[in-house]
Design an enzyme around this catalytic site. Structure first.
Site, mmCIF file in Angstrom:
data_model
loop_
_atom_site.group_PDB
_atom_site.id
_atom_site.type_symbol
_atom_site.label_atom_id
_atom_site.label_comp_id
_atom_site.label_asym_id
_atom_site.label_seq_id
_atom_site.Cartn_x
_atom_site.Cartn_y
_atom_site.Cartn_z
ATOM 1 N N SER A 164 -9.795 -0.693 7.307
ATOM 2 C CA SER A 164 -9.237 -0.492 5.963
ATOM 3 C C SER A 164 -8.514 -1.690 5.363
ATOM 4 O O SER A 164 -8.157 -1.660 4.190
ATOM 5 C CB SER A 164 -8.296 0.714 5.957
ATOM 6 O OG SER A 164 -9.034 1.905 5.935
ATOM 7 N N SER A 217 -9.637 1.657 3.080
ATOM 8 C CA SER A 217 -8.833 2.445 2.171
ATOM 9 C C SER A 217 -7.786 1.643 1.389
ATOM 10 O O SER A 217 -7.281 2.123 0.386
ATOM 11 C CB SER A 217 -8.092 3.513 2.970
ATOM 12 O OG SER A 217 -7.195 2.906 3.900
ATOM 13 N N LYS A 250 0.855 -1.192 0.000
ATOM 14 C CA LYS A 250 0.000 0.000 0.000
ATOM 15 C C LYS A 250 0.887 1.237 0.000
ATOM 16 O O LYS A 250 1.907 1.280 0.701
ATOM 17 C CB LYS A 250 -0.900 -0.024 1.240
ATOM 18 C CG LYS A 250 -1.919 1.107 1.314
ATOM 19 C CD LYS A 250 -2.793 0.969 2.557
ATOM 20 C CE LYS A 250 -3.867 2.046 2.636
ATOM 21 N NZ LYS A 250 -4.710 1.916 3.838
#
Ligand SMILES: [Mg+2]
Ligand SMILES: [Zn+2]
Lengths: 487, 493, 88
Positions: free
Chosen positions: A177, A153, A78
């Protein structure tokens, strides 16, 4: 090799049927095939990956026995995770072009194990969001239906595993997330106990809630990645010094005799009927495996959302003050310093970030601190106490991960409706407990996730319950259309 | 507020109320929250930085244990309480020398509370309360390109100093005169340097002071409108700035005006303070607990371990010097001014130099030489061991005072062994009575007029005779003995 | 404006409207009786996590300045600071 697991690829690397370079080439080719539709990557780090693949090949040849199971395995990170010399944007315009001069601890541990970094994945700006629509670099498509969101997210990290590009990726979970996008894309996503995985090198959203964790295709893979990244780090003062127990040791111990609690409040009115059906079927499976299920209550679940939407913005308003156009990132040049700050931050931050920074600034400002921030801290204590009370009677909690399946892009423009996505995941962040999402069914071809939560430091128990369930079902083995695209 | 001895303010119509806030950098090797070297002065700009003190995305702070130790040490020296639970907080504001957009500091639960500092001002004892001593991090430094700040076109930022451990010592508004304020600072700096936590350099800014000052009608309970004064980088500046501020505030009040709560800066060149910021522009720092740092629980054992490292403090040491060595209060104060000075004194005494002799030399000739060469004794060629052997030669009567003075000046710079030098150069004092008696007779014979004058009652005529004997020994005569012999001989009829 | 974000008036109006709705929703927090509850600033029971005072090699000015939008090779550079901006 698309959609293989770490376990399968580790074996193939050792029996000579593939090489780290071949796996990397396959992964990058798959990115090329799917990226137009998915937009899961913000950068493909080919040069770094090739060097890592060659080093991994060397290690596998020299020490095939002792090499980590992650050695030579492609993975994705990420884009809130810092890698020395590699563009790291946190999905924000304000960090365009930023190359950290250091690598974060969890990532370094994967590099040390020989994992090969294919690229940095797309995410909601500064990890603020539940749909990955808040990325400054465009939304991510859900591999099961690219008109729908992958959750967020960590949407890019979830999507790339769901698309079969890499067998694992790292995400971060501040209010759900990792778990929520895992549920919405049909993969395994794990948020370890707060303090288990070092946050050093993780671009902070909300410091007391953030935790790094893996996305994988199976719970066994998840345990392997977790074992590689967990453990004390002197660079993170909130990282716990207690020894990490080997999650693989108890992984196959099953759930027979375990007491599992179903929080009444986690199956509230907002839960879609299809999700409810799938999760209730999962409960029956667990019962069939010998677990005893009982209803429990976490009365503050509803108010926990309010706690979260004060504490997370308060911390983020402070954490994001450093984006001022002085030492890194993008600056909007103005003759006066104050104007430079104002314009840089106005141009650099997206709507959701501005909303939360303003909300947090308000909650901390004099005159409102006691009513908002302090009150939220106190209710946070209550949320933890309720978990403690429940865990006196049950070994783990099982629930849906998300009240809904993947929703169409653009369908939740109202911030509050988006915030509701996290209503059953964020309490675990407030209490610091571990939580996992494991695939447990489909509604109209869209995946549903089962959440398992255990007391703090019982990460192995979470993995054990999830593994028992996974082995009794085959939802995890079903592939998204993008994982079956032929080469 | 603690009990206070007050002195009348310079302008008696109002009572002056002064409280001081001191920021002192701690003498740790590494920074407060990262392992960068804390030396920011001798490094090229931005050289001593790392991702943590640069405030880069993704970094986390770690607490320097030594800085906590030093702060507790200070707190104990200032008679503070050390609460069992303390934590760090974030103080949020934007400024380019503050990379994170917040300073890690302490808000409602500081490391220590409730102490005091006691000292004499003009012969009267003053006790100033210490509200708190807490720990925080320093900011970076800024240089403004262009002549003055207002006309600068750009500012340059150096983050070497950013993250250096900083102790904030907040004093109660117990001070009543600029002189007392100055004395408070002198004493505070003395203690900090004594206990080895700070180098006490006001010019370089490792010891910084802000003052809060207000006036009120004598006897009033509430404080007047408070003005914060900054930019004072010497003790003298503090005193002058406060004097000028008293004058200004008195003028405003006398003319029926009202004072505004504001921050004013001392401008040395103009000898006055100028307004920098009014209360309306004051900040809302939005303090909240630092989520990246677990709190501290300093138990009694920790506090006692730190207490055990505390040296004897200057005041106590001066008292002991008076009792143990029979020194005057003045000598004791001079000799305990710094820890090095006091250590040197005790080393001399331990090396066999009589207490009074050691005191006279150390606070006299040695201090003068240290001043002249800008070099303390420890770093001079002589050293305290050398001084001890020199003074032992004086005490034993081996050399006389003038010879010792000359040797001291020479060895202070060049170094060397006093005993060997006295032997090699034959500097030993002539104190043989027979030899000196002969010289005394010769001097009287050679200066009959002077001898006659003395016999006639002119005491000062003795000087010429003494000089004659001294010269005859090449300056090495035991002069007190010569004096006695001369008087004896001249009183014979 | 404490958050130091320069918003246009239209943007300001929209954001304020959204913030009001959020604040109204989270107002339910006020109803919880917290008189007997301690504050949780962070989960877990860690205390006294400290590091020895041992300096490590810094990264140096060149690496520090590499990401700077504007630098002169030695310093980070920002525009002039107005009088009112003094000291924060
Ligand atoms: Mg301060
Ligand atoms: Zn540093």
């Amino acid at each position: 090799m698309t959609a293989s697991t770490i376990t399968q690829l580790a074996a193939a690397l050792r029996d000579g049927s593939t090489t780290p370079r071949a796996l990397l080439a396959g992964a990058i080719a798959h990115v090329d095939r799917t990226e137009n539709d998915l937009n899961a990557y913000l950068a493909v780090t080919r040069e770094l990956a090739e060097a890592q693949a060659d080093a991994a090949a060397h290690t596998l040849e020299a020490h095939p026995e002792t090499a980590s199971p992650l050695c030579g395995i492609p993975m994705a990170l990420k884009d809130v995770l810092c890698v020395n010399g590699v563009d790291t944007t946190a999905g924000s315009k304000i960090l365009r072009g930023f190359k950290p001069p250091y690598t974060g601890t969890a990532v370094q541990r994967l590099f040390d194990a020989g994992a090969v970094c294919v690229g940095k994945t797309n995410c909601d700006e500064f990890a603020m969001g539940s749909s990955t629509e808040n990325s400054a670099y465009g939304p991510v498509g859900n591999p099961w239906d690219i008109e729908r969101v992958p959750g967020g997210s960590s949407g890019g990290s979830a999507a790339t595993v769901a698309a079969g590009t890499v067998p694992f990726s790292l995400g971060t979970d501040t209010g759900g997330s990792i778990r929520q996008p895992a549920a919405l894309t049909g993969v395994v996503g794990f948020k370890p106990t707060y303090g288990r995985v070092s946050r050093y090198g993780l671009i902070a959203f909300a410091s007391s809630l953030d935790q790094i964790g893996p996305f994988t295709r199976t719970v066994e893979d998840c345990a392997m990645v977790y074992a590689a990244i967990a453990g004390h780090d002197p660079r993170d003062s909130t990282s716990d010094p207690r020894a990490v127990d080997d999650p693989l040791a108890s992984l196959r111990a099953g759930v027979a005799g375990m007491r599992l609690g179903i929080p009444r409040e986690y199956l509230g009115a907002g839960t879609e009927p299809g999700v409810r059906d799938a999760v209730e079927a999962a409960f029956r499976v667990l019962e069939g495996l010998g677990a005893s299920l009982q209803e429990v209550s976490l009365p503050s679940t509803d108010v926990a959302l309010s706690v979260y939407y004060i504490i997370a913005p308060a911390e983020c308003s402070s954490n994001l003050a450093r984006y001022d156009g002085v030492r890194f990132g993008v600056r909007v040049e103005r003759p006066s310093l104050t104007e430079m700050y104002l314009q840089t931050r106005d141009a650099g931050f997206g709507n959701e970030v501005k909303r939360r920074v303003m909300l947090g600034t308000y909650a901390l400002s004099s005159g409102y601190y006691d009513a908002y921030y302090r009150q939220a801290q106190k209710v946070r204590t209550l949320v933890s106490q309720e978990f403690d009370a429940v865990f006196k009677n049950v070994d783990a909690i099982v629930s849906p991960t998300s009240p809904s399946v993947a929703f169409p892009m653009g369908s939740r423009s109202d911030p509050l409706s988006m915030y509701m996505c996290d209503v059953v995941t964020l309490p675990a962040n407030l209490a610091g407990t571990p939580g996992i999402s494991v695939p447990c069914g489909f509604v109209d071809g869209l995946p549903v996730g089962l959440q398992v939560i255990a007391p703090r430091f019982e990460d192995s128990r979470v993995l054990r319950v999830a593994h028992a369930y996974e082995q009794a079902t085959d939802f995890h083995a079903q592939l998204s259309p993008y994982a079956t695209v032929a080469a | 507020m603690t009990e206070t001895a007050t002195r009348p303010a310079a302008l008696g119509r109002y009572e002056v109320v002064i409280g001081l806030e001191v920021h002192a950098q701690l003498l740790t090797r590494s920074k407060m929250f990262c392992p960068c070297p804390a030396d920011y002065i001798n490094a090229a700009p931005n050289e001593n930085t790392c991702p943590v003190c640069l405030g880069l995305p993704g970094v986390l702070p770690t607490i320097n244990e030594k800085a906590v130790d030093f702060t507790v040490r200070t707190a104990l020296a200032l008679h503070c309480d050390i609460p069992p639970f303390t934590k760090f907080d974030r103080k949020n504001y934007f400024y380019p020398d503050l990379p994170k957009g917040y300073q890690i500091s302490q808000y409602d639960l500081p490391l220590s509370l409730n102490g005091y500092l006691e000292f004499p001002v003009g012969g009267e004892a003053v006790r100033c309360g210490i509200t708190r001593v807490h720990l925080e991090e320093d900011t970076g430094t800024m240089h403004h390109a262009g002549d003055v700040l207002q006309s600068a076109t750009s500012s340059l930022i150096d983050l070497n100093r950013c993250g250096v451990p900083l102790m904030e010592i907040v004093g109660e508004p117990d001070l009543r005169t600029p002189e007392a304020a100055r004395e408070y600072l002198v004493r505070l700096r003395q203690i900090l340097t004594y206990i080895g936590v700070n180098d006490g350099n006001l010019e370089k800014g490792s010891f910084r002071c802000d003052a809060n000052i207000s006036l009120r009608t004598p006897g009033a309970q509430e404080l007047g409108v408070k003005v914060e004064v900054k930019n004072m980088n010497s003790f003298r500046a503090v005193q002058r700035a406060l004097e000028s501020e008293i004058e200004r505030q008195t003028g405003v009040l006398d003319s029926g005006g009202t004072l505004v709560q504001e921050t004013r800066g001392w401008v040395e060149a103009q000898g006055r303070t100028i307004s920098q910021r009014s209360k309306e522009q004051a900040h809302d720092y939005r303090y909240f607990p630092e989520p990246d740092l677990p709190p501290l629980r300093l138990d009694a054992a920790f506090v006692e371990r730190v207490r055990a490292t505390l040296p004897e403090l200057p005041e106590a040491r001066a008292r002991r010097f008076q009792e143990q060595y029979g020194l005057t209060a003045y000598d004791a104060a001079v000799l305990t001014d710094t820890r090095e000075e006091a250590d040197t004194y005790e080393a001399l005494v331990a090396a066999g130099v009589p207490a009074k002799l050691a005191a006279n030399w150390q606070s006299g000739d040695v201090a003068a030489l240290a001043n002249e060469h800008h070099t303390p004794l420890q770093h001079s060629g002589l050293g305290s061991d050398g001084l001890a052997s020199l003074l032992r030669l004086v005490e034993a009567g081996t050399i006389n005072g003038p010879t010792a003075k000359e040797l001291l000046a020479e060895l202070y710079v060049a170094g060397g062994n006093p005993e060997a030098l006295v032997r090699d150069r034959g500097l030993a004092q002539v104190s043989d009575t027979a030899e000196l008696s002969a010289l005394v007779d010769a001097a009287i014979a050679a200066n009959p007029a002077a001898a006659a004058d003395f016999r006639a009652g002119k005491q000062q005529a003795l000087g010429q005779l003494m000089r004659a004997v001294k010269d005859a020994t090449g300056g090495k005569a035991d002069m007190p003995l010569v004096n006695r012999l001369l008087r004896d001989r001249l009183s014979e009829q | 404006m404490l958050a130091r974000i320069g918003l246009s008036d239209a943007e300001k109006d929209r954001l304020l409207g959204e913030l009001e709705a959020i604040l109204e929703h989270i107002a339910r927090l006020q109803q919880v009786d917290t008189s007997a509850l301690a504050e949780t600033a962070q989960v877990g029971d860690l205390v006294n996590v400290m590091r020895a005072d041992v300096p490590e090699e810094p990264i140096g000015a060149a690496a520090a300045l590499r990401n700077a939008p504007v630098s002169d090779g030695n310093y980070f550079v920002v525009g002039a600071i107005q009088g009112a901006e003094l000291d924060g």
